[in-house]
Scaffold this motif. Structure first.
Motif, PDB file in Angstrom:
ATOM      1  N   SER A 240       0.824  -1.210   0.000  1.00 35.56           N
ATOM      2  CA  SER A 240       0.000   0.000   0.000  1.00 35.56           C
ATOM      3  C   SER A 240       0.858   1.260   0.000  1.00 35.56           C
ATOM      4  N   ILE A 241       2.050   1.158   0.567  1.00 31.49           N
ATOM      5  CA  ILE A 241       2.964   2.301   0.609  1.00 31.49           C
ATOM      6  C   ILE A 241       3.752   2.417  -0.693  1.00 31.49           C
ATOM      7  N   THR A 242       4.299   1.290  -1.156  1.00 29.62           N
ATOM      8  CA  THR A 242       5.165   1.333  -2.333  1.00 29.62           C
ATOM      9  C   THR A 242       4.402   1.236  -3.653  1.00 29.62           C
ATOM     10  N   LYS A 243       3.170   0.681  -3.597  1.00 29.85           N
ATOM     11  CA  LYS A 243       2.400   0.362  -4.823  1.00 29.85           C
ATOM     12  C   LYS A 243       3.177  -0.614  -5.697  1.00 29.85           C
ATOM     13  N   ASP A 244       4.050  -1.394  -5.086  1.00 33.78           N
ATOM     14  CA  ASP A 244       4.953  -2.303  -5.795  1.00 33.78           C
ATOM     15  C   ASP A 244       4.532  -3.741  -5.502  1.00 33.78           C
ATOM     16  N   LYS A 245       4.035  -4.443  -6.518  1.00 35.77           N
ATOM     17  CA  LYS A 245       3.485  -5.782  -6.306  1.00 35.77           C
ATOM     18  C   LYS A 245       4.545  -6.863  -6.177  1.00 35.77           C
ATOM     19  N   HIS A 246       5.800  -6.513  -6.417  1.00 35.61           N
ATOM     20  CA  HIS A 246       6.865  -7.473  -6.152  1.00 35.61           C
ATOM     21  C   HIS A 246       7.134  -7.590  -4.649  1.00 35.61           C
ATOM     22  N   VAL A 247       6.878  -6.531  -3.899  1.00 35.97           N
ATOM     23  CA  VAL A 247       7.179  -6.519  -2.465  1.00 35.97           C
ATOM     24  C   VAL A 247       6.227  -7.464  -1.736  1.00 35.97           C
TER      25      VAL A 247
ATOM     26  N   THR B 161      -5.363  -6.682 -18.997  1.00 34.00           N
ATOM     27  CA  THR B 161      -4.220  -5.887 -18.546  1.00 34.00           C
ATOM     28  C   THR B 161      -3.443  -6.692 -17.516  1.00 34.00           C
ATOM     29  N   THR B 162      -2.128  -6.711 -17.648  1.00 31.85           N
ATOM     30  CA  THR B 162      -1.295  -7.556 -16.793  1.00 31.85           C
ATOM     31  C   THR B 162      -1.175  -6.983 -15.380  1.00 31.85           C
ATOM     32  N   LYS B 163      -0.501  -7.723 -14.511  1.00 34.54           N
ATOM     33  CA  LYS B 163      -0.515  -7.443 -13.071  1.00 34.54           C
ATOM     34  C   LYS B 163       0.188  -6.147 -12.689  1.00 34.54           C
ATOM     35  N   GLY B 164       1.287  -5.798 -13.357  1.00 36.99           N
ATOM     36  CA  GLY B 164       1.922  -4.504 -13.107  1.00 36.99           C
ATOM     37  C   GLY B 164       3.125  -4.521 -12.193  1.00 36.99           C
ATOM     38  N   GLY B 165       4.112  -5.392 -12.476  1.00 39.77           N
ATOM     39  CA  GLY B 165       5.332  -5.433 -11.671  1.00 39.77           C
ATOM     40  C   GLY B 165       6.574  -5.316 -12.536  1.00 39.77           C
ATOM     41  N   ALA B 166       7.249  -4.162 -12.465  1.00 39.21           N
ATOM     42  CA  ALA B 166       8.400  -3.915 -13.344  1.00 39.21           C
ATOM     43  C   ALA B 166       9.708  -3.765 -12.577  1.00 39.21           C
ATOM     44  N   ASN B 167       9.684  -4.033 -11.266  1.00 35.13           N
ATOM     45  CA  ASN B 167      10.878  -3.813 -10.448  1.00 35.13           C
ATOM     46  C   ASN B 167      11.429  -5.139  -9.927  1.00 35.13           C
ATOM     47  N   PRO B 168      12.401  -5.751 -10.616  1.00 34.57           N
ATOM     48  CA  PRO B 168      12.947  -7.030 -10.158  1.00 34.57           C
ATOM     49  C   PRO B 168      13.801  -6.862  -8.906  1.00 34.57           C
ATOM     50  N   GLY B 169      14.009  -7.965  -8.223  1.00 40.07           N
ATOM     51  CA  GLY B 169      14.805  -7.909  -7.005  1.00 40.07           C
ATOM     52  C   GLY B 169      15.169  -9.291  -6.512  1.00 40.07           C
ATOM     53  N   SER B 170      15.257  -9.445  -5.179  1.00 43.64           N
ATOM     54  CA  SER B 170      15.658 -10.736  -4.616  1.00 43.64           C
ATOM     55  C   SER B 170      15.081 -10.893  -3.216  1.00 43.64           C
ATOM     56  N   TRP B 171      15.090 -12.152  -2.746  1.00 41.77           N
ATOM     57  CA  TRP B 171      14.601 -12.474  -1.406  1.00 41.77           C
ATOM     58  C   TRP B 171      15.687 -12.237  -0.372  1.00 41.77           C
TER      59      TRP B 171
ATOM     60  N   ILE C 123      12.196   2.800 -25.710  1.00 44.85           N
ATOM     61  CA  ILE C 123      11.275   3.550 -26.565  1.00 44.85           C
ATOM     62  C   ILE C 123      10.394   4.485 -25.730  1.00 44.85           C
ATOM     63  N   THR C 124       9.747   3.935 -24.700  1.00 40.66           N
ATOM     64  CA  THR C 124       8.805   4.737 -23.906  1.00 40.66           C
ATOM     65  C   THR C 124       9.498   5.517 -22.792  1.00 40.66           C
ATOM     66  N   LYS C 125      10.733   5.111 -22.436  1.00 42.47           N
ATOM     67  CA  LYS C 125      11.456   5.675 -21.293  1.00 42.47           C
ATOM     68  C   LYS C 125      10.674   5.473 -19.993  1.00 42.47           C
ATOM     69  N   ASP C 126       9.818   4.469 -19.984  1.00 43.62           N
ATOM     70  CA  ASP C 126       8.930   4.192 -18.866  1.00 43.62           C
ATOM     71  C   ASP C 126       8.847   2.673 -18.714  1.00 43.62           C
ATOM     72  N   ASN C 127       7.927   2.209 -17.872  1.00 49.34           N
ATOM     73  CA  ASN C 127       7.693   0.779 -17.741  1.00 49.34           C
ATOM     74  C   ASN C 127       6.236   0.536 -17.358  1.00 49.34           C
ATOM     75  N   TRP C 128       5.923  -0.662 -16.954  1.00 48.39           N
ATOM     76  CA  TRP C 128       4.550  -1.070 -16.685  1.00 48.39           C
ATOM     77  C   TRP C 128       4.263  -1.152 -15.183  1.00 48.39           C
ATOM     78  N   GLU C 129       5.168  -0.650 -14.345  1.00 48.20           N
ATOM     79  CA  GLU C 129       5.000  -0.737 -12.903  1.00 48.20           C
ATOM     80  C   GLU C 129       3.691  -0.079 -12.459  1.00 48.20           C
ATOM     81  N   GLY C 130       2.868  -0.841 -11.746  1.00 42.76           N
ATOM     82  CA  GLY C 130       1.610  -0.329 -11.216  1.00 42.76           C
ATOM     83  C   GLY C 130       0.522  -0.133 -12.241  1.00 42.76           C
ATOM     84  N   LYS C 131       0.869  -0.244 -13.519  1.00 41.44           N
ATOM     85  CA  LYS C 131      -0.110  -0.004 -14.590  1.00 41.44           C
ATOM     86  C   LYS C 131      -0.438  -1.277 -15.358  1.00 41.44           C
TER      87      LYS C 131
END
Length: 292
Positions: free
Chosen positions: A60-67, A223-233, A253-261
């Protein structure tokens, strides 16, 4: 807060300040999670409930679905990421077949590391090489290795093509991903369709986003889930662990990504109808091509 909660919160604070891709957001997260803990929000929870509420609060804070927080070594991607586990699911390639009207179809559910999966991917692409159009089904694909994403993308371009970048805040460095040499025939100048769902995530989203923005594939589904920030456990106290995103995708091309969208399809349709819609559209195009 009690000692167990304090030890967990302290470790989360340390990991996010050190590793998380957005430092300002990490600082904000530290303040809010510690405030929740000091108010006793986590004290009465057992560990299973704690993993759920911490994940909810962190997302809810990060809006990051990988977390996410979980008990260590539960039955998720980390357990699947062994050569033996990959072999048992054919390295993520569940099906490669030729449908009516000479349309290729590949059901692909995880991007395992290229060291394990490249040979299987090459075999699948060789099998469908002589088809007139191809559907790649990512509706049940939860992501995986970015090098395998680049490997599979490489079958659809003759020229060396810039696919994606990953920026890591901790190292202040950017890694570029380009198409690479792949064995067997390329699949160029023929229709390519990708099927997506709301489950499609991470590396599977990158594959879709890359090919969409390079105008190489038509996306059909949800529309896909929306996680563009890879990481590790990372290990937490009390037998828990947390996934911390350490990098972010930057499309050249877009200079952007699909994070959260998420990746938005060309044709939005319920996932269970996507294959039918794709086949109908492909067959219409093949008929039109024959009539020209």
């Amino acid at each position: 807060m009690n000692e167990i909660v304090e030890s967990i919160v302290n470790k989360i604070d340390e990991l996010f300040i050190r590793h998380y891709i957005e430092l300002d957001l990490a600082k904000d997260l530290v303040v809010k999670i510690r405030t929740q803990a000091e108010h006793g929000s986590y004290n009465t929870l057992d560990l299973d409930k704690l993993t759920v509420i911490l994940t909810k609060d962190l997302q809810s804070i990060t809006k990051d679905k990988h977390v996410r927080v979980r008990r260590k070594a539960v039955n998720e991607l980390s357990q699947q990421l062994t050569p033996e586990a990959a072999r048992k699911v054919n390295n993520g390639f569940y099906k490669a077949e030729i449908l009516d009207d000479n349309i290729g179809y590949i059901d692909f559910r995880l991007f395992y590391p290229t060291a394990w999966a490249a040979e299987t991917g090459a075999a699948a692409m060789k099998f469908i090489a002589n088809t007139d159009a191809l559907i790649i089904d990512l509706r049940k694909n939860g992501g995986g290795d970015p090098e395998m994403v680049a490997f599979m993308c490489s079958y659809f371009f003759e020229e060396r093509t810039h696919l994606n970048d990953l920026y890591c805040r901790e190292q202040d460095s950017t890694e570029q991903f380009w198409t690479v040499y792949v064995p067997g025939p390329l699949y160029v100048d023929k229709p390519l369709y990708i099927l997506t769902s709301s489950y499609t995530f991470s590396g599977a989203e990158e594959f879709s986003y890359n090919l969409k923005n390079l105008n190489r594939a038509r996306i059909i589904g949800e529309t896909t889930k929306g996680g563009a920030n890879p990481g590790s456990w990372h290990v937490l106290p009390e037998g828990l662990e947390i996934f911390v995103p350490i990098a972010k995708s930057i499309n050249p091309i877009t200079k952007d990504n699909w994070e959260g969208k998420g990746v938005v399809p060309h044709v939005k349709i319920l996932a269970d109808k996507a294959l039918t819609v794709a086949l109908k559209e492909i067959r219409a195009k093949l008929i039109e091509k024959k009539e020209v």
